[in-house]
Design a protein around this motif. Structure first.
Motif, short mmCIF file in Angstrom:
data_model
loop_
_atom_site.label_atom_id
_atom_site.label_comp_id
_atom_site.label_asym_id
_atom_site.label_seq_id
_atom_site.Cartn_x
_atom_site.Cartn_y
_atom_site.Cartn_z
N PHE A 25 0.82 -1.21 0.00
CA PHE A 25 0.00 0.00 0.00
C PHE A 25 0.85 1.26 0.00
O PHE A 25 0.45 2.28 -0.56
CB PHE A 25 -0.95 -0.01 1.19
CG PHE A 25 -2.11 -0.95 1.02
CD1 PHE A 25 -3.32 -0.51 0.53
CD2 PHE A 25 -1.97 -2.30 1.34
CE1 PHE A 25 -4.38 -1.36 0.35
CE2 PHE A 25 -3.04 -3.17 1.17
CZ PHE A 25 -4.25 -2.71 0.67
N GLU A 32 -9.01 -2.29 5.80
CA GLU A 32 -8.39 -1.53 6.88
C GLU A 32 -7.18 -0.75 6.37
O GLU A 32 -6.98 0.41 6.74
CB GLU A 32 -7.98 -2.48 8.01
CG GLU A 32 -9.15 -3.08 8.76
CD GLU A 32 -8.71 -3.96 9.92
OE1 GLU A 32 -7.48 -4.03 10.17
OE2 GLU A 32 -9.57 -4.57 10.57
N GLU A 33 -6.37 -1.37 5.51
CA GLU A 33 -5.23 -0.67 4.93
C GLU A 33 -5.70 0.46 4.02
O GLU A 33 -5.09 1.53 3.97
CB GLU A 33 -4.34 -1.64 4.16
CG GLU A 33 -3.55 -2.60 5.02
CD GLU A 33 -4.31 -3.87 5.36
OE1 GLU A 33 -5.56 -3.89 5.18
OE2 GLU A 33 -3.68 -4.83 5.81
N VAL A 81 -8.71 -6.26 2.81
CA VAL A 81 -7.67 -5.22 2.93
C VAL A 81 -8.27 -3.84 3.17
O VAL A 81 -7.57 -2.84 3.08
CB VAL A 81 -6.76 -5.20 1.67
CG1 VAL A 81 -6.08 -6.55 1.47
CG2 VAL A 81 -7.54 -4.81 0.42
N GLU A 108 -6.59 3.37 6.19
CA GLU A 108 -5.38 4.01 6.71
C GLU A 108 -4.73 4.93 5.67
O GLU A 108 -4.12 5.94 6.03
CB GLU A 108 -4.38 2.95 7.16
CG GLU A 108 -4.79 2.19 8.41
CD GLU A 108 -3.81 1.09 8.75
OE1 GLU A 108 -2.75 1.00 8.07
OE2 GLU A 108 -4.09 0.32 9.68
N HIS A 109 -4.84 4.57 4.40
CA HIS A 109 -4.20 5.35 3.34
C HIS A 109 -5.16 6.32 2.67
O HIS A 109 -4.87 6.85 1.61
CB HIS A 109 -3.57 4.40 2.31
CG HIS A 109 -2.34 3.72 2.81
ND1 HIS A 109 -2.38 2.57 3.55
CD2 HIS A 109 -1.02 4.05 2.69
CE1 HIS A 109 -1.15 2.20 3.86
NE2 HIS A 109 -0.31 3.08 3.36
#
Length: 321
Positions: free
Chosen positions: A221, A245-246, A243, A249-250
């Motif tokens: 990521f 959650e990633e 994915v 976060e981004h």
């Protein structure tokens, strides 16, 4: 001369068994194997009960319904996916990009049953919608390029103003992911291997499937999204919903995924619900939205029940004027 010895005495005559015939005296006995008139049958012949009859009707009906359901589910897969339309508002999408249309296709699962004809039906359906961009979000194949390269060739006919893009799914890593990435590139699709491209009004990024971690080719990521301008809207292609959650976060605005098949058929929907945050459709996770397609094919038996295959036209909408 001696007198003759007396012979053995004849056996006594058997006493007649009492007759059960209650007719007039002297009437002839009934023929063997029959009962006299008026006598009850000591062993009545069994007859099917109402309960047994009903159970047979119910069982036969259930079998017919099951057979019809499986038949309809198989026909739905072999017929090909239908178009589904979803509008997704994005807070940072500029007005100039309002109405941008992405054709999302996942889980085609080319193999021994779903072959070149299946690919052609998918391509024709996508082209009929005239999208701005095509996103193939993994699990294209269940076999090697040598086995299925010919079946994938109709993908070269995809038509979209801003091109067609591809990210790997877990099944690509079971089938030679590097060879498939090269092959789809030859067919005119652009693989996004932990990479990003800028479109008018938003960033389009893609990450490898998490199954690639076993091959040293997992999702990255930071590489795909780490240095981007977060004031721009972003759309992420990632095969598996897990994915998300990633993506949050981004600062991703919209993640497009597949993998679940919408459950495909019972009890797959229960298993998919335990393993994935979203099984199908659009849901929000903080400031990030996740859309999960049911997919265009089927894995294992070519049957879908309660989760028809689809190709989704995701239309982006601007919230600000």
């Amino acid at each position: 001369m001696s007198p003759p010895r007396p012979g053995p005495a004849p056996p006594p005559a058997a006493a007649p068994s009492p007759s059960r015939h209650r007719g007039r005296p002297g009437a002839p006995a009934p023929p063997a194997g029959t009962l006299p008139p008026g006598d009850p049958d000591p062993k009545p012949r069994p007859t099917p009960s109402r309960r047994l009859f009903v159970s047979r009707i119910v069982g036969g009906t259930a079998a017919a319904v099951a057979l019809g359901t499986v038949g309809a589910g198989t026909y739905g897969v072999l017929r090909g996916p239908r178009l589904k339309h979803v509008t997704v508002p994005l807070a940072t999408l500029p007005r100039a990009a309002h109405g941008y249309r992405i054709a999302v296709v996942s889980d085609v699962h080319l193999g021994p049953i779903l072959g070149r004809g299946h690919t052609q039906r998918i391509v024709d359906t996508i082209n009929s919608a005239q999208p701005d961009l095509v996103a193939v979000v993994g699990d294209l194949v269940d076999g090697t390029v040598a086995e299925l390269g010919h079946a994938a060739e109709p993908l070269a006919q995809l038509r979209a103003r801003d091109g067609s893009y591809f990210v790997t799914g877990n099944h690509e890593y079971f089938s030679g992911a590097a060879q498939w990435v090269d092959h789809v590139r030859e067919l005119g699709l652009r693989p996004l291997e932990n990479a990003r491209v800028e479109k008018a009004g938003f960033d389009l990024a893609g990450v490898n499937d998490v199954a690639g971690e076993s091959y040293g080719q997992g999702p990255d990521f930071v590489r795909a999204l780490g240095d981007r301008d977060r004031s721009r809207a972003s759309v992420l292609l990632a095969h598996q919903p897990i994915v998300i959650e990633e993506a949050v976060e981004h600062g991703v605005d919209l993640q497009l995924s597949g993998h679940t098949h919408g459950g495909q058929l019972w009890p797959g929907n229960l298993v998919a619900g335990l393993a994935n945050p979203t099984v199908e459709g659009l849901e929000r996770y903080g400031d990030t939205q996740l859309y999960v397609s049911r997919g265009a094919g089927a894995w294992g038996p070519p049957v879908r029940v309660g989760a028809p295959s689809d190709i989704t036209i995701v239309q982006l909408a601007a919230k600000r004027s």
